[in-house]
Design a protein around this motif. Structure first.
Motif, PDB file in Angstrom:
ATOM      1  N   LEU A 147       0.825  -1.212   0.000  1.00  0.00           N
ATOM      2  CA  LEU A 147       0.000   0.000   0.000  1.00  0.00           C
ATOM      3  C   LEU A 147       0.860   1.264   0.000  1.00  0.00           C
ATOM      4  N   GLY A 148       2.156   1.125  -0.223  1.00  0.00           N
ATOM      5  CA  GLY A 148       3.086   2.241  -0.028  1.00  0.00           C
ATOM      6  C   GLY A 148       3.220   3.195  -1.196  1.00  0.00           C
ATOM      7  N   TRP A 149       2.145   3.904  -1.524  1.00  0.00           N
ATOM      8  CA  TRP A 149       2.159   4.855  -2.631  1.00  0.00           C
ATOM      9  C   TRP A 149       2.725   6.207  -2.186  1.00  0.00           C
ATOM     10  N   ASP A 150       3.408   6.889  -3.131  1.00  0.00           N
ATOM     11  CA  ASP A 150       3.789   8.289  -2.957  1.00  0.00           C
ATOM     12  C   ASP A 150       3.824   8.921  -4.342  1.00  0.00           C
ATOM     13  N   PRO A 151       3.905  10.247  -4.458  1.00  0.00           N
ATOM     14  CA  PRO A 151       3.826  10.885  -5.794  1.00  0.00           C
ATOM     15  C   PRO A 151       4.870  10.383  -6.779  1.00  0.00           C
ATOM     16  N   GLU A 152       6.115  10.250  -6.347  1.00  0.00           N
ATOM     17  CA  GLU A 152       7.175   9.815  -7.258  1.00  0.00           C
ATOM     18  C   GLU A 152       6.947   8.396  -7.738  1.00  0.00           C
ATOM     19  N   LEU A 153       6.560   7.517  -6.812  1.00  0.00           N
ATOM     20  CA  LEU A 153       6.298   6.131  -7.173  1.00  0.00           C
ATOM     21  C   LEU A 153       5.102   6.022  -8.122  1.00  0.00           C
ATOM     22  N   ALA A 154       4.045   6.772  -7.822  1.00  0.00           N
ATOM     23  CA  ALA A 154       2.856   6.737  -8.675  1.00  0.00           C
ATOM     24  C   ALA A 154       3.187   7.190 -10.091  1.00  0.00           C
ATOM     25  N   GLU A 155       4.014   8.226 -10.213  1.00  0.00           N
ATOM     26  CA  GLU A 155       4.400   8.724 -11.541  1.00  0.00           C
ATOM     27  C   GLU A 155       5.193   7.675 -12.309  1.00  0.00           C
ATOM     28  N   TRP A 156       6.129   7.026 -11.619  1.00  0.00           N
ATOM     29  CA  TRP A 156       6.959   6.001 -12.266  1.00  0.00           C
ATOM     30  C   TRP A 156       6.095   4.832 -12.751  1.00  0.00           C
ATOM     31  N   ILE A 157       5.192   4.360 -11.915  1.00  0.00           N
ATOM     32  CA  ILE A 157       4.359   3.210 -12.288  1.00  0.00           C
ATOM     33  C   ILE A 157       3.457   3.543 -13.469  1.00  0.00           C
ATOM     34  N   LEU A 158       2.911   4.737 -13.478  1.00  0.00           N
ATOM     35  CA  LEU A 158       1.957   5.085 -14.530  1.00  0.00           C
ATOM     36  C   LEU A 158       2.639   5.412 -15.846  1.00  0.00           C
ATOM     37  N   SER A 159       3.824   5.991 -15.788  1.00  0.00           N
ATOM     38  CA  SER A 159       4.489   6.391 -17.026  1.00  0.00           C
ATOM     39  C   SER A 159       5.424   5.334 -17.588  1.00  0.00           C
ATOM     40  N   GLU A 160       6.024   4.498 -16.726  1.00  0.00           N
ATOM     41  CA  GLU A 160       7.027   3.548 -17.190  1.00  0.00           C
ATOM     42  C   GLU A 160       6.599   2.094 -17.076  1.00  0.00           C
ATOM     43  N   VAL A 161       5.859   1.746 -16.022  1.00  0.00           N
ATOM     44  CA  VAL A 161       5.555   0.338 -15.778  1.00  0.00           C
ATOM     45  C   VAL A 161       4.280  -0.102 -16.482  1.00  0.00           C
ATOM     46  N   LEU A 162       3.183   0.549 -16.195  1.00  0.00           N
ATOM     47  CA  LEU A 162       1.898   0.094 -16.728  1.00  0.00           C
ATOM     48  C   LEU A 162       1.801   0.137 -18.255  1.00  0.00           C
ATOM     49  N   PRO A 163       2.435   1.090 -18.951  1.00  0.00           N
ATOM     50  CA  PRO A 163       2.345   1.043 -20.419  1.00  0.00           C
ATOM     51  C   PRO A 163       3.050  -0.160 -21.034  1.00  0.00           C
ATOM     52  N   THR A 164       3.984  -0.790 -20.293  1.00  0.00           N
ATOM     53  CA  THR A 164       4.762  -1.888 -20.873  1.00  0.00           C
ATOM     54  C   THR A 164       4.535  -3.225 -20.190  1.00  0.00           C
ATOM     55  N   VAL A 165       3.746  -3.263 -19.129  1.00  0.00           N
ATOM     56  CA  VAL A 165       3.548  -4.529 -18.425  1.00  0.00           C
ATOM     57  C   VAL A 165       2.707  -5.468 -19.281  1.00  0.00           C
TER      58      VAL A 165
END
Length: 622
Positions: free
Chosen positions: A334-352
């Protein structure tokens, strides 16, 4: 026992080698003139220490990249006068280094014309050569052995030349998704000495070489090498640990040609029952299940935050995946923060690659709800929650377009194969490779086998200023495909191949027409398009492919294969990288026979699976 330790140089040299620059030859190739002093020629300077080395393999390693480069006329045309190629410059410079290079070209160039010119050039040379150079024509293969690490094998053959020169060629061949050459190097020692050193290395690691060592007939070694080379793209990536592969490929093919035919290669169905056949195991307690039995995924889906979301498996899979990602990376699901959320949405989810289309469609609505719920459950201040959600807002707007980008799609397909590779499950890896070729698992499941329809080139889809160029390329396509398939009669296959080639050309124009605006022969471009489509449909390549590179060159009247142009077109078309060849990743570019082949291979692979399908908690992994 680690595979990476076993495919290292037995002498320990090379462990600290740096990744070499595959394109170094291009930057140092300044069209040396015939009058340029030999000592100042950069290529000759590079060959000189190798020729004088006590290691008989040194010159083979140094010169093998040049053997390939000499056949690459497209690059040479950029820096040499019209009608002159790189071999001409070496024929003009009569020194020991160029004489040694001519011996290499005469023995192992893939271009018959270059071999003939080198042989003629050697008749005028008088420099004495060491036996590893002058004796190439008399080389033979004495013996072959192999040893496995459970995921592939080191295949080793001993090359014997006049005056007692011996060397061992060592290739590491992974078995999945199909046997292919991952790395190769050559050692200037006898087989007995190489085996002795491997035995010592493995004993220090607590293993036994003798327990895994297999004596292989030279005919079987040739069959294994040929099968692996056939599955290895000519544009294979440079190894991160070794600088000899794929530059050493002409030498490998030369050595393979010195072994007798008639042997038996790998039985790929047999490999499925080996150590790689283990099925995926599910963790005893996934990260969304707390020690007290609380199911965080279920808690989220019934919360007020998820009230506006469409209930069902898609949201559950998305939440489960994100909790696994956060727990694995940061120890807190559950450990979300702004930097992590940005990374997941811009780099991880588009390529997972693991999420279904339905789960991806839920991201813009479900992600803010999940982040807000997670932070609220952790007791974060409202200001922290608001700041995190604010950082997500612009990225959520851009996400659908980013996810749909063809280059992101290519990365997802590549990631699926990489993920399967990490599972150490050969069946999963081969299925991922089939999905890569088809365009994804969901596409693979819906394939039909109907032939592609006959289509003309859609010129209206090209920028107006490129339509004349496109029409000229198309004329060469028609002429070249007809000539290429003249030994394979049947207008249906010809029409299908033309349709696929035309579709690929349109795709290039729509995604990156800059590549078509570069100075290049339209005939060469047409041949490159055909090469991509034919290789992606298993019509061209090494045996058992029915067509070969020489057939393409003959059909399009080219002196060399259009490999560099094909590489540029593949990048422009956003085709994914494939370890063992070309992935077209689009049913619209696959012939009916190829789609039928993919389905047949999928059926054969799934029939070998004996393990039960993972439970709901691991469905996102499939």
């Amino acid at each position: 026992m680690s595979r990476r330790r076993h495919d290292r140089h037995p002498l320990g040299r090379g462990v600290a080698r740096q990744r070499s620059n595959r394109h170094a030859l291009h930057t140092s190739r300044h069209a040396p003139s015939p009058v340029e002093p030999a000592a100042e020629n950069p290529l000759i300077r590079a060959l000189r220490p190798a020729l004088r080395s006590d290691d008989p393999s040194a010159f083979w390693v140094a010169a093998a990249p040049l053997v390939t480069e000499l056949a690459n006329l497209e690059h040479q045309a950029e820096v040499l006068p019209e009608g002159v190629d790189l071999l001409d410059t070496f024929l003009e410079i009569n020194v020991a280094e160029t004489t040694a290079l001519l011996h290499m070209v005469a023995a192992m160039s893939p271009d018959e014309g270059l071999r003939s010119r080198a042989q003629v050039g050697l008749t005028a040379r008088r420099q004495p050569m060491p036996p590893q150079i002058s004796g190439l024509a008399q080389a033979s293969v004495a013996e072959a052995v192999a040893f496995s690490d459970g995921t592939g094998e080191n295949l080793m053959v001993e090359l014997v030349l006049p005056r007692g020169v011996r060397a061992v060629l060592i290739s590491y061949i992974p078995w999945s998704p199909s046997p292919y050459v991952k790395d190769t190097f050559v050692v200037g020692e006898s087989m007995a000495e190489v085996i002795r050193k491997y035995r010592e290395i493995m004993a220090r690691e607590g293993g036994s070489l003798d327990a895994v060592l297999e004596v292989v007939t030279t005919a079987d070694a040739r069959a294994r090498f040929s099968q692996a080379l056939a599955n290895t793209s000519a544009e294979a990536e440079q190894s991160a640990d070794w600088k000899q592969w794929p530059m050493l490929r002409p030498f490998v093919e030369f050595v393979v040609g010195r072994m007798p035919e008639g042997g038996t290669g790998y039985d790929e169905n047999d490999l499925l029952s080996g150590p790689l056949g283990a099925s995926l195991t599910t963790p005893e307690r996934p990260p969304w299940i707390l020690e007290d039995g609380t199911d965080l995924v279920q808690e989220f889906t019934v919360s007020e935050h998820a009230a506006d979301l469409k209930p069902g498996k898609a949201v559950e899979d998305l939440a489960a995946y994100l909790m696994i990602l956060l727990d694995a990376s940061f120890g807190d699901p559950l450990g979300w923060d702004p930097e992590l959320a940005e990374w997941i949405l811009s780099e991880v989810l588009p390529t997972v690659p693991m999420l279904s289309k339905a789960a991806v469609a839920q991201i813009p609505a479900a992600l803010p709800a999940l982040v807000g719920w997670s932070l609220e459950r952790k007791g974060e201040e409202p200001s922290v929650i608001a700041q995190t959600l604010s950082a997500l807002a612009p990225l959520l707007e851009e996400f659908p377009a980013r996810h749909a980008d063809p280059h992101m799609r290519a990365r997802r397909l590549e990631e699926q194969v990489d993920y399967a590779l990490e599972l150490e499950d050969s069946t999963a890896l081969r299925l991922a490779d089939l999905a890569l070729r088809a365009g994804g698992f969901e596409v693979l499941a819906e394939l039909d086998t109907a032939p592609l329809p006959t289509e003309e080139l859609a010129l209206t889809l090209f920028p107006e200023e490129l339509r004349g160029l496109a029409a000229e390329i198309d004329a060469h396509l028609v002429e070249g495909v007809t000539a290429l398939l003249e030994q394979r009669p049947g207008s249906a296959e010809s029409d299908e191949l033309l349709t696929a080639c035309r579709r690929l050309l349109v795709r290039v124009a729509q995604l990156d027409d800059a590549v078509l605006r570069r100075k290049a022969s339209t005939r060469n471009t047409a041949a490159a398009v055909v090469s991509i489509i034919a290789r992606g449909n298993d019509l061209m390549g090494y045996s058992p492919a029915p067509l070969h590179e020489k057939d393409l060159r003959r059909a399009f009247d080219l002196r060399s294969a259009p490999s560099q142009r094909a590489r540029s077109l593949k990048e422009a078309a956003a085709l994914p990288h494939r370890y063992t060849g070309i992935a077209l990743a689009d049913p619209g570019l696959l012939l009916g026979t190829m789609r039928a082949k993919l389905l047949h291979e999928q059926d054969a692979l799934t029939s070998h699976r004996t393990a039960k399908r993972p439970n709901r908690d691991a469905d996102w992994l499939v």
